[in-house]
Design a protein around this motif. Structure first.
Motif, PDB file in Angstrom:
ATOM      1  N   ARG A 161       0.919  -1.080   0.006  1.00  0.00           N
ATOM      2  CA  ARG A 161      -0.123  -0.040  -0.113  1.00  0.00           C
ATOM      3  C   ARG A 161       0.940   1.090   0.019  1.00  0.00           C
ATOM      4  N   ALA A 162       0.903   2.163  -1.091  1.00  0.00           N
ATOM      5  CA  ALA A 162       1.521   3.179  -1.039  1.00  0.00           C
ATOM      6  C   ALA A 162       1.127   4.400  -0.170  1.00  0.00           C
ATOM      7  N   ARG A 163       2.282   5.154   0.174  1.00  0.00           N
ATOM      8  CA  ARG A 163       1.817   6.457   0.959  1.00  0.00           C
ATOM      9  C   ARG A 163       1.601   7.584  -0.076  1.00  0.00           C
ATOM     10  N   LEU A 164       0.420   8.163   0.173  1.00  0.00           N
ATOM     11  CA  LEU A 164      -0.100   8.958  -1.066  1.00  0.00           C
ATOM     12  C   LEU A 164      -1.005  10.133  -0.092  1.00  0.00           C
ATOM     13  N   PRO A 165      -0.529  11.002   0.509  1.00  0.00           N
ATOM     14  CA  PRO A 165      -1.392  11.997   1.124  1.00  0.00           C
ATOM     15  C   PRO A 165      -2.291  12.584   0.322  1.00  0.00           C
ATOM     16  N   GLY A 166      -3.447  12.638   0.772  1.00  0.00           N
ATOM     17  CA  GLY A 166      -4.609  13.285   0.116  1.00  0.00           C
ATOM     18  C   GLY A 166      -4.931  12.630  -1.415  1.00  0.00           C
ATOM     19  N   GLY A 167      -4.246  11.633  -1.697  1.00  0.00           N
ATOM     20  CA  GLY A 167      -4.520  10.898  -2.876  1.00  0.00           C
ATOM     21  C   GLY A 167      -4.066  11.700  -4.318  1.00  0.00           C
ATOM     22  N   THR A 177      -8.057   2.338  -2.907  1.00  0.00           N
ATOM     23  CA  THR A 177      -8.431   1.973  -1.736  1.00  0.00           C
ATOM     24  C   THR A 177      -9.311   2.677  -1.002  1.00  0.00           C
ATOM     25  N   THR A 178      -9.965   2.408   0.081  1.00  0.00           N
ATOM     26  CA  THR A 178     -10.785   3.366   0.991  1.00  0.00           C
ATOM     27  C   THR A 178      -9.716   4.270   1.738  1.00  0.00           C
ATOM     28  N   ARG A 179      -8.390   3.751   1.683  1.00  0.00           N
ATOM     29  CA  ARG A 179      -7.530   4.813   2.330  1.00  0.00           C
ATOM     30  C   ARG A 179      -6.796   6.010   1.161  1.00  0.00           C
ATOM     31  N   GLN A 180      -7.521   6.054   0.163  1.00  0.00           N
ATOM     32  CA  GLN A 180      -7.123   7.140  -0.695  1.00  0.00           C
ATOM     33  C   GLN A 180      -5.703   6.780  -1.319  1.00  0.00           C
ATOM     34  N   ARG A 185      -1.261   6.059   9.871  1.00  0.00           N
ATOM     35  CA  ARG A 185      -1.333   5.488   8.355  1.00  0.00           C
ATOM     36  C   ARG A 185      -1.462   6.749   7.314  1.00  0.00           C
ATOM     37  N   ASN A 186      -1.672   6.427   6.152  1.00  0.00           N
ATOM     38  CA  ASN A 186      -1.738   7.383   4.970  1.00  0.00           C
ATOM     39  C   ASN A 186      -2.697   8.373   5.525  1.00  0.00           C
ATOM     40  N   VAL A 187      -2.729   9.663   5.206  1.00  0.00           N
ATOM     41  CA  VAL A 187      -3.447  10.900   5.659  1.00  0.00           C
ATOM     42  C   VAL A 187      -4.350  11.292   4.618  1.00  0.00           C
ATOM     43  N   LEU A 188      -5.740  11.015   4.936  1.00  0.00           N
ATOM     44  CA  LEU A 188      -6.666  11.291   3.691  1.00  0.00           C
ATOM     45  C   LEU A 188      -7.108  13.013   3.555  1.00  0.00           C
ATOM     46  N   CYS A 189      -7.497  13.265   2.712  1.00  0.00           N
ATOM     47  CA  CYS A 189      -7.995  14.382   2.513  1.00  0.00           C
ATOM     48  C   CYS A 189      -9.073  14.684   1.490  1.00  0.00           C
ATOM     49  N   THR A 190     -10.148  15.156   1.809  1.00  0.00           N
ATOM     50  CA  THR A 190     -11.361  15.254   0.861  1.00  0.00           C
ATOM     51  C   THR A 190     -10.765  15.641  -0.485  1.00  0.00           C
ATOM     52  N   SER A 191     -11.714  14.990  -1.415  1.00  0.00           N
ATOM     53  CA  SER A 191     -11.113  15.270  -2.839  1.00  0.00           C
ATOM     54  C   SER A 191     -12.185  16.444  -3.508  1.00  0.00           C
ATOM     55  N   ASN A 192     -11.750  17.699  -3.247  1.00  0.00           N
ATOM     56  CA  ASN A 192     -12.597  18.550  -3.548  1.00  0.00           C
ATOM     57  C   ASN A 192     -11.960  19.465  -4.705  1.00  0.00           C
ATOM     58  N   PRO A 193     -12.124  19.010  -5.827  1.00  0.00           N
ATOM     59  CA  PRO A 193     -11.477  19.828  -6.969  1.00  0.00           C
ATOM     60  C   PRO A 193     -11.983  21.321  -7.172  1.00  0.00           C
ATOM     61  N   VAL A 194     -13.407  21.453  -6.889  1.00  0.00           N
ATOM     62  CA  VAL A 194     -14.160  22.590  -7.181  1.00  0.00           C
ATOM     63  C   VAL A 194     -13.488  23.811  -6.543  1.00  0.00           C
ATOM     64  N   GLU A 195     -13.388  23.989  -5.400  1.00  0.00           N
ATOM     65  CA  GLU A 195     -12.976  25.069  -4.530  1.00  0.00           C
ATOM     66  C   GLU A 195     -11.411  24.637  -4.365  1.00  0.00           C
ATOM     67  N   SER A 196     -10.704  24.996  -5.545  1.00  0.00           N
ATOM     68  CA  SER A 196      -9.398  24.608  -5.671  1.00  0.00           C
ATOM     69  C   SER A 196      -8.390  25.356  -4.492  1.00  0.00           C
ATOM     70  N   VAL A 197      -8.680  26.494  -4.259  1.00  0.00           N
ATOM     71  CA  VAL A 197      -7.754  27.107  -3.278  1.00  0.00           C
ATOM     72  C   VAL A 197      -7.855  26.513  -2.058  1.00  0.00           C
ATOM     73  N   HIS A 254      -9.130  23.395  -1.236  1.00  0.00           N
ATOM     74  CA  HIS A 254      -8.626  22.095  -1.148  1.00  0.00           C
ATOM     75  C   HIS A 254      -6.995  22.201  -1.166  1.00  0.00           C
ATOM     76  N   GLN A 255      -6.383  23.124  -2.020  1.00  0.00           N
ATOM     77  CA  GLN A 255      -4.871  23.063  -1.942  1.00  0.00           C
ATOM     78  C   GLN A 255      -4.335  23.262  -0.630  1.00  0.00           C
ATOM     79  N   GLN A 256      -5.091  24.208   0.240  1.00  0.00           N
ATOM     80  CA  GLN A 256      -4.747  24.617   1.355  1.00  0.00           C
ATOM     81  C   GLN A 256      -4.849  23.477   2.290  1.00  0.00           C
ATOM     82  N   ALA A 257      -5.892  22.640   2.250  1.00  0.00           N
ATOM     83  CA  ALA A 257      -6.193  21.606   2.940  1.00  0.00           C
ATOM     84  C   ALA A 257      -5.272  20.371   2.919  1.00  0.00           C
ATOM     85  N   TYR A 258      -5.144  19.988   1.425  1.00  0.00           N
ATOM     86  CA  TYR A 258      -4.261  19.084   1.141  1.00  0.00           C
ATOM     87  C   TYR A 258      -2.690  19.215   1.571  1.00  0.00           C
ATOM     88  N   GLN A 259      -2.325  20.609   1.500  1.00  0.00           N
ATOM     89  CA  GLN A 259      -1.210  20.923   2.104  1.00  0.00           C
ATOM     90  C   GLN A 259      -0.988  20.498   3.493  1.00  0.00           C
TER      91      GLN A 259
END
Length: 571
Positions: free
Chosen positions: A83-89, A115-118, A153-165, A167-172
């Motif tokens: 299982r790869a480490r991919l924060p925020g997917g 996977t369900t762990r994004q 484990r791998n840290v998840l983040c909402t996949s929200n591409p619409v509010e891009s600013v 989402h980018q802040q949350a992903y960071q």
């Protein structure tokens, strides 16, 4: 020994053997390097069987052919799942093409599993290919550090591409939290990347020399979409924004879904809301929620070692106060937010930056080429021409993100050509999910991934027969009670008990904020389908405007609402 927070609790009993294993492991090294050279077995020996989990792998075998190999006096076909480490997917197209090539040439099944762990998993990697797999990941800027084992484990983040600013802040922040909580040992680099061992004193300042009592899961979520299922996680940061800018997070602690059949001391549990923090305190709060769990989690009984049990044992207020003491900051009152759904938004959506994002449905997250539906090839073809990135969702789907308007038609043509867009897929199928289960998961008691498509077809026919073909219920199937497919947040969840046998749980809600309750125990398909058909019929006849299936079964008294898991779930 008296517990330092709760004097009434006495720490008693012999530590689990996993504690001995971690302490003796030389900070996760063990004798893995020696084991890799052992050609007598395709598996790992002794402690290494467990230690490779901290490096992101589980030893498995193909259970479909286990008996046949035993008759031939052969050991099981040992292999590993990585299982790869991919924060925020988020993954680049160049990275995707590299993992696509590896999966096709070096795994037993040829697939990529979302996977369900994004993140993604490789299934069926034989021992001679393991080291080259890690080196391939390193070459493309990835790894599998701490995606399994008693760590964050791998840290998840909402996949929200619409509010891009936003989402980018949350992903960071998801990426920063992931890096901050990683193990500091150099074992991974030494074993898999052939880096020289440096003679120095290594310490694990956050995780400790024996790491955490059990696995620990963290998410960052952007309301109103609860697409990461916050209540399935030990620690969740709920993004609070003002005028489209992230200002801080509400902190939820102590969610978790795993349980053990027949053990009433285990149960799924919702998270506690500790309050609001500003951005300047995020990493310190993440660190010290982990250190409190590290210090006070149960290291005797692993079935009760998760954060949710620590909170129930010592009290949420005590746990919160200890975090505040260690951080040196008080939680502020929680800021208001609301979850209105948790599914992915399929099809094209336009972001506020003018870029377009295409979410495609991947049943069970399994990317493989099937007759008339070349999913794996299709994603690779898109990756070769796409100028944006991909985003794996926590619901096992894929977002082709950052598409310029002039490239939409080309992307859509490829997606349709390879079966990645299918207009006939129902809302029910889109809102159904399963764990991997058979034939690779050693914990599986019943089918899940391979059974889900058939089960969904049955439920689709029920909905159509009752006149609501366009509606759905949140349906999930898992092969065992460990929680990977998040059935314990479903409106209808099936949990494997044995071959062809499941427990049926009802009463979660569409927002993912309620634990379901047992309705049928250890039953087969016929009883499950009969029960669902009857209840869907009642739901259609008696529902209130907009009332979901899970809300209906609670209101109608079909099952009681689980308000406090410790007292209500098994009652």
């Amino acid at each position: 020994m008296t517990h330092p927070i709760n004097p009434d609790f006495q720490v008693q009993g012999q530590l689990s053997d996993n504690e001995r294993l971690k302490k003796d492991s030389q900070l996760l090294r063990g004798t893995i390097t020696k084991d890799l050279k052992d050609e007598i077995t395709g598996g790992f020996n002794g402690d290494n069987f467990m230690l490779i989990r901290f490096h992101g792998m589980y030893q498995q075998d193909d259970r479909d052919i286990r008996a046949e190999r035993a008759e031939q006096k052969l050991e099981p076909l040992h292999n590993v799942m990585l299982r790869a480490r991919l924060p925020g997917g988020i993954i680049t197209t160049a990275q995707w093409l590299a993992i696509d090539e590896f999966a096709g040439a070096n795994t037993l099944y040829g697939s990529i599993r979302l996977t369900t762990r994004q993140t993604f998993q490789f299934h069926g990697v034989l021992k001679p290919k393991i080291k080259s797999m890690h080196q391939m990941l390193h070459k493309i800027g990835m790894d599998s550090i701490a995606t399994a084992g008693d760590v964050n484990r791998n840290v998840l983040c909402t996949s929200n591409p619409v509010e891009s600013v936003l989402h980018q802040q949350a992903y960071q922040w998801a990426a920063k939290i992931s890096e901050h909580l990683l193990p500091k040992t150099r074992a991974y680099a030494e074993i898999w990347l052939d880096e020289e061992k440096v003679e120095t004193t290594e310490v694990e300042p956050i995780l400790g020399e024996t790491y955490l009592p059990r696995k620990f899961k963290t998410t960052v979520v952007i309301p109103p979409q609860n697409d990461v299922d916050v209540h399935a996680n030990d620690l969740s940061f709920v993004a609070i924004a003002e005028q489209g800018q992230l200002i801080g997070f509400n902190v939820l602690v102590g969610g978790g879904l795993a349980m053990t059949h027949g053990d009433k001391g285990t149960y799924p549990r919702k998270a506690e809301d500790f309050g609001f923090i500003g951005l300047e305190h995020v990493l310190a709060v993440a660190e010290h929620v982990v250190t409190v769990q590290r210090d006070y989690g149960d290291r005797v009984n692993r079935k009760n070692a998760k954060t949710k049990y620590t909170i129930d044992r010592i009290g949420a207020d005590n746990f919160k106060a200890e975090v505040e003491k260690r951080v040196g900051v008080k939680f502020q009152p929680s800021r208001p937010y609301e979850f209105t759904g948790r599914g992915d938004r399929f099809g094209w959506v336009e972001g506020i930056d003018g870029k377009w994002h295409l979410t495609v449905f991947i049943e069970n997250g399994r990317l493989l080429d099937y007759p008339g539906k070349s999913l794996k090839t299709g994603v690779a073809e898109i990756a070769r021409i796409h100028l944006g990135d991909f985003r794996i969702t926590a619901n096992q789907n894929l977002i082709i993100a950052g598409v310029a308007p002039e490239h939409k038609a080309q992307i859509e043509q490829l997606a349709r050509q390879h079966g990645l867009i299918n207009d006939s897929v129902t809302e029910q199928r889109k809102n159904s999910m399963a764990c991997v289960s058979m034939p690779t998961c050693p914990l599986a008691m019943a089918e899940a991934e391979r059974y889900l498509p058939t089960l969904v077809t049955y439920v689709e026919s029920m909905l159509a027969r009752h006149g609501i073909a366009d509606d759905h219920l949140i349906l999930r199937v898992v092969g065992c009670p460990n929680g990977c497919g998040r059935a314990m947040l479903a409106e209808a969840g099936l949990v494997g008990r044995g071959p062809g046998k499941y427990n049926l749980y009802l009463g979660g809600n569409r927002e993912g904020t309620r634990i379901p309750k047992l309705y049928l125990d250890n039953v087969g398909e016929a009883q499950i389908l009969q029960a669902l058909d009857e209840l869907i019929g009642r739901w259609v006849a008696e529902r209130r405007d907009g009332e979901g299936f899970g809300d209906f079964v609670i209101r109608a008294g079909v099952v009681a609402e689980v308000k406090v898991s410790k007292t209500d779930f098994h009652a």
